[in-house]
Design a protein around this motif. Structure first.
Motif, PDB file in Angstrom:
ATOM      1  N   SER A  99       9.245   4.631  -9.372  1.00 32.46           N
ATOM      2  CA  SER A  99       7.967   4.800 -10.079  1.00 32.46           C
ATOM      3  C   SER A  99       8.086   5.898 -11.130  1.00 32.46           C
ATOM      4  O   SER A  99       7.593   5.767 -12.260  1.00 32.46           O
ATOM      5  CB  SER A  99       6.848   5.156  -9.096  1.00 32.46           C
ATOM      6  N   GLU A 125       0.794  -1.231   0.000  1.00 30.39           N
ATOM      7  CA  GLU A 125       0.000   0.000   0.000  1.00 30.39           C
ATOM      8  C   GLU A 125       0.822   1.274   0.000  1.00 30.39           C
ATOM      9  O   GLU A 125       0.309   2.340  -0.317  1.00 30.39           O
ATOM     10  CB  GLU A 125      -0.931  -0.002   1.217  1.00 30.39           C
ATOM     11  N   ALA A 143       0.546   7.350  -7.520  1.00 27.83           N
ATOM     12  CA  ALA A 143      -0.494   7.174  -6.491  1.00 27.83           C
ATOM     13  C   ALA A 143      -0.155   6.045  -5.517  1.00 27.83           C
ATOM     14  O   ALA A 143      -0.636   6.027  -4.388  1.00 27.83           O
ATOM     15  CB  ALA A 143      -1.851   6.912  -7.139  1.00 27.83           C
ATOM     16  N   GLY A 144       0.687   5.112  -5.949  1.00 25.94           N
ATOM     17  CA  GLY A 144       1.042   3.995  -5.076  1.00 25.94           C
ATOM     18  C   GLY A 144       2.264   4.253  -4.217  1.00 25.94           C
ATOM     19  O   GLY A 144       2.780   3.333  -3.593  1.00 25.94           O
ATOM     20  N   ASN A 145       2.723   5.493  -4.200  1.00 25.65           N
ATOM     21  CA  ASN A 145       3.873   5.849  -3.355  1.00 25.65           C
ATOM     22  C   ASN A 145       3.443   6.911  -2.367  1.00 25.65           C
ATOM     23  O   ASN A 145       3.142   8.044  -2.742  1.00 25.65           O
ATOM     24  CB  ASN A 145       5.028   6.386  -4.209  1.00 25.65           C
ATOM     25  N   GLY A 183       4.359   1.704  -1.190  1.00 29.49           N
ATOM     26  CA  GLY A 183       5.270   1.922  -2.322  1.00 29.49           C
ATOM     27  C   GLY A 183       6.726   2.149  -1.947  1.00 29.49           C
ATOM     28  O   GLY A 183       7.564   2.348  -2.839  1.00 29.49           O
ATOM     29  N   ALA A 196       0.451   7.930 -11.768  1.00 29.72           N
ATOM     30  CA  ALA A 196       1.583   6.990 -11.764  1.00 29.72           C
ATOM     31  C   ALA A 196       2.234   6.898 -10.385  1.00 29.72           C
ATOM     32  O   ALA A 196       2.816   5.877 -10.041  1.00 29.72           O
ATOM     33  CB  ALA A 196       2.617   7.408 -12.805  1.00 29.72           C
TER      34      ALA A 196
END
Lengths: 285, 172
Positions: B114, B48, B135-137, B50, B133
């Motif tokens: 990322s 969740e 959003a997961g970090n 990153g 791109a």
């Protein structure tokens, strides 16, 4: 945690032999984005992991009246496939809502369905698309409608030793007249479990609804089809009034629970809003 | 059939490693504990945050959710593999420095990886594309404006960025 034994077969027949030989403690490992989390917190303790990433289940091919999607296709693959994007936009939209880029690069459509979370995004789209799941074991193959495959939270019709190989998704006879959508509401925009999601596949010819298939996620033990709402619009021209009535019927058929994410009452309102949005979009297009 | 005690062959930052490490070890633990590459961090351990992002065959993934066996025969790039190998920074790292996009730094290696994958794609680097791109970090220090500015700056200087990004173009 006792370390599971690990296999990485090269052929599906090899994978099936291992799964049937190892018994109930064996789990297929797909993208790992759910299984590894569950193993880490101790909810799952497989004795054997069968990594099915190299047995060729990652292809997408149209067969004329259907599209066959391998269980190991990742969300990113679905999003980059022209056939999926053009002819199965509800599935593409659902795939785009699963996690963030890192998860989309790993998570597979087969895993999303086999985990059988009532909130699974691609499962919801596949229910509205009336996909069939193709199952294989050493004993042979069988296929089931996805609605029969999904039994309850975390429960599927998968038999011991059986592997979900692919999905077969029927194409609508005239997909130019069909409107597909997938919309979800979560606590924020990305990386979120759906509070409620609605997938819709509606075909309108000469102003009259020929088919309307709706799927509701996270408001029941599995993804639900609100049959009364579908029947209300079937054979009718869509009006704003009818969209509202059908949306209310869908909400009435939802079976939401209260949990830490939202109340059931809020979820029921979301069902009405999302179904209405889908039908209004169909009316306009 | 018994689980074979296979040696795993994996390419990390261009170097081939053949290892006896357990195939069910997390890729993150292999990188950090076996290879001493501590750039990738463990944040949530659940896919969740990153912080553990590395590239596998050029695509960003969470190394806390991939077992070593799944990464076998593939190309892994970590933040240590960026740059020119002589201490010079990758254009993405340089832009992070120039824009002040680093505070405590824990999330930075993941964000940089990322961003590197995004810059290597053919996407136009609009604000929305960059934010999606990344959003997961998750960064808990600064907010994201300077990070987004840094990535967009690399996009604007694309020819230079492309010239030094050969590591992500390796094919398996």
């Amino acid at each position: 945690m006792n370390e599971p034994r690990y296999y990485r077969p090269k052929k599906i027949t090899e994978a099936l032999t291992i799964l049937s030989g190892e018994g109930a403690g064996a789990r297929p490992l797909g993208g790992g984005t759910d299984l590894l989390v569950r193993m880490r917190v101790g909810h799952m303790k497989p004795s054997v992991l069968v990594d099915i990433g190299r047995i060729g289940l990652d292809t997408i091919h149209p067969t004329g009246d259907a599209v066959v999607i391998g269980a190991m296709c990742t969300m990113t693959q679905l999003l980059g496939d022209a056939v999926v994007v053009r002819q199965l936009p509800a599935l593409a939209q659902a795939a785009s809502k699963v996690g963030a880029a890192q998860i989309q690069n790993m998570a597979t459509v087969g895993g999303n369905v086999c985990n059988a979370s009532p909130a699974a995004d691609t499962a919801c789209a596949l229910v509205a698309l009336e996909a069939r799941v193709m199952l294989r074991s050493v004993g042979g193959v069988r296929s089931l409608p996805i609605g029969e495959f999904l039994r309850g939270p975390g429960t599927t019709a998968l038999a011991p030793g059986e592997l979900l190989e692919a999905f077969s998704i029927p194409l609508l006879p005239d997909d130019t007249a069909a409107h597909q959508s997938f919309n979800k509401v979560g606590g924020r925009n990305a990386l979120v479990c759906s509070l409620t999601a609605v997938a819709g596949v509606t075909q309108i010819t000469d102003g009259v609804v020929q088919q309307c298939r709706l799927a509701l996620a996270a408001v029941g033990p599995t993804c639900l089809r609100p049959s009364r709402a579908e029947a209300l619009v079937h054979g009718e021209p869509l009006t704003e009034e009818l969209c509202r009535t059908a949306a209310a019927a869908a909400a009435a058929q939802a079976q939401p629970i209260d949990d830490h994410r939202a109340t059931g009452e809020y979820r029921r309102r979301l069902v009405a809003a999302l179904v209405r949005e889908h039908l209004l979009e169909c009316m306009k297009s | 059939m018994s689980a074979p005690a296979i040696k795993i062959r994996i390419t990390v930052n261009g170097t081939v490693h053949v290892t006896d490490a357990s195939p069910t070890m997390r890729l993150l633990d292999f990188l950090r504990n076996e290879l001493g590459l501590t750039g990738a961090k463990e944040g949530c351990g659940g896919g969740e945050c990153g912080a553990c992002t590395v590239l596998v065959d050029g695509a960003p993934i969470c190394s806390c959710l991939m077992v070593l066996g799944s990464a076998a025969e593939r190309q892994v790039t970590t933040v240590e593999g960026l740059g020119d190998g002589a201490g010079g920074l990758d254009p993405v790292q340089q832009a992070f420095v120039e824009e002040g996009a680093v505070q405590c730094g824990y999330c930075t290696p993941g964000l940089v990886m990322s961003a590197r994958a995004l810059v290597d794609s053919d996407k136009e680097l609009t604000d929305e594309v960059v934010r999606t791109a990344l959003a997961g970090n998750i960064c808990r220090c600064t907010g994201y404006k300077k990070v987004v500015d840094a990535v967009r700056k690399v996009g604007a200087a694309a020819p230079d960025a492309q010239a030094t990004s050969d590591h992500s173009k390796e094919q398996p």
